[in-house]
Write a protein that holds these residues in place. Structure first.
Motif: not given
Length: 271
Positions: A54-61
């Motif tokens: 989830g953190m990596l997905g938020l970082l990509a966003f």
């Protein structure tokens, strides 16, 4: 921010190396903490993977958001430069068309004016130079407007009104261009991006520490990719740093039109 901007101005590669080192350090700290907590984590290791994903997905966003912001600012600066060059060219053509001595003096001042504006766009982060160029711009605008005022009083007709409108547009465009170049990358967004990147790398390292799988080569590749993206985003957002710079081609093309001058054709022969 000033120190980081100075480092980026001196060497963008060094700035990227610093970001890479910060991320690798965060990952290594996370890995060591994860290795220490391996026995206590037990069945919670899988839950950690969900959180890290989830953190990596938020970082990509956030990266996509900042990339869109940076591209918008770069496109705005390019559009303003083109609009200003066109406005100067239009005002020059109308001054040449009027043809009076005052109008000819206005055209001559515009030829000096466009050189100053092109130099302003191409200038680096030297604040003293930028301020000097802005003062020269203001001085030339005062001289041009003085001639324009005299023409409007001597010849209050639609032709002088059209010339005045073109001069007004030229001045407005210079203000818009100055504002676009003065607008910098918000520090809050910068620190959000850097902080989330460091935390994401630390969390990823923590997950790998729990699993005791130090895939350091792939982590180096991933971190280098994140760093390249971040550096290019910051370069794109900054007006006077790195390789993504607004060119002066529109001003040069307009100046090429000045060299030819305006040729008044002879009146048609009477039949």
């Amino acid at each position: 921010m000033e120190y980081l901007a100075a480092l980026a101005e001196w060497n963008l590669f060094a700035f990227g190396v610093l970001l890479l080192a910060i991320q690798l350090l965060a990952h290594e700290i996370g890995y060591r903490v994860g290795s220490r907590d391996q026995k206590r984590a037990g069945s919670h290791a899988e839950s950690v993977g969900v959180v890290v994903g989830g953190m990596l997905g938020l970082l990509a966003f956030v990266l996509a958001l900042t990339l869109s912001f940076a591209n918008g600012r770069f496109s705005e600066r390019r559009a303003d430069a083109l609009a200003e060059a066109n406005a100067i060219g239009t005002a020059w053509l109308r001054a040449e068309a009027v043809g009076t001595p005052r109008a000819q003096e206005m055209a001559r001042l515009m030829e000096s004016y466009i050189l100053i504006r092109a130099e302003f766009v191409a200038a680096g982060r030297d604040r003293d130079k930028i301020e000097a160029l802005s003062q020269q711009t203001n001085a030339l605008q005062t001289q041009i407007w003085g001639q324009m005022t005299a023409i409007a009083r001597e010849q209050p007709n639609p032709i002088s009104a059209s010339l005045m409108a073109a001069v007004n547009e030229m001045f407005d465009r210079s203000t818009a261009e100055r504002f676009a170049f003065a607008f910098s990358f918000p520090p809050q967004l910068f620190w959000l991006l850097i902080g989330m990147t460091a935390l994401s790398m630390a969390s990823l390292g923590y997950q790998m520490g729990l699993k005791q799988r130090p895939i350091r080569l792939l982590m180096l590749v991933l971190t280098a990719m994140w760093t390249a993206v971040i550096v290019n985003i910051l370069d794109l957002a900054a007006a006077r740093l790195g390789a993504f710079r607004v060119g002066t081609a529109p001003y040069e093309w307009t100046m090429q039109g000045f060299k030819g001058g305006v040729t008044v054709p002879p009146p048609p022969a009477a039949k």
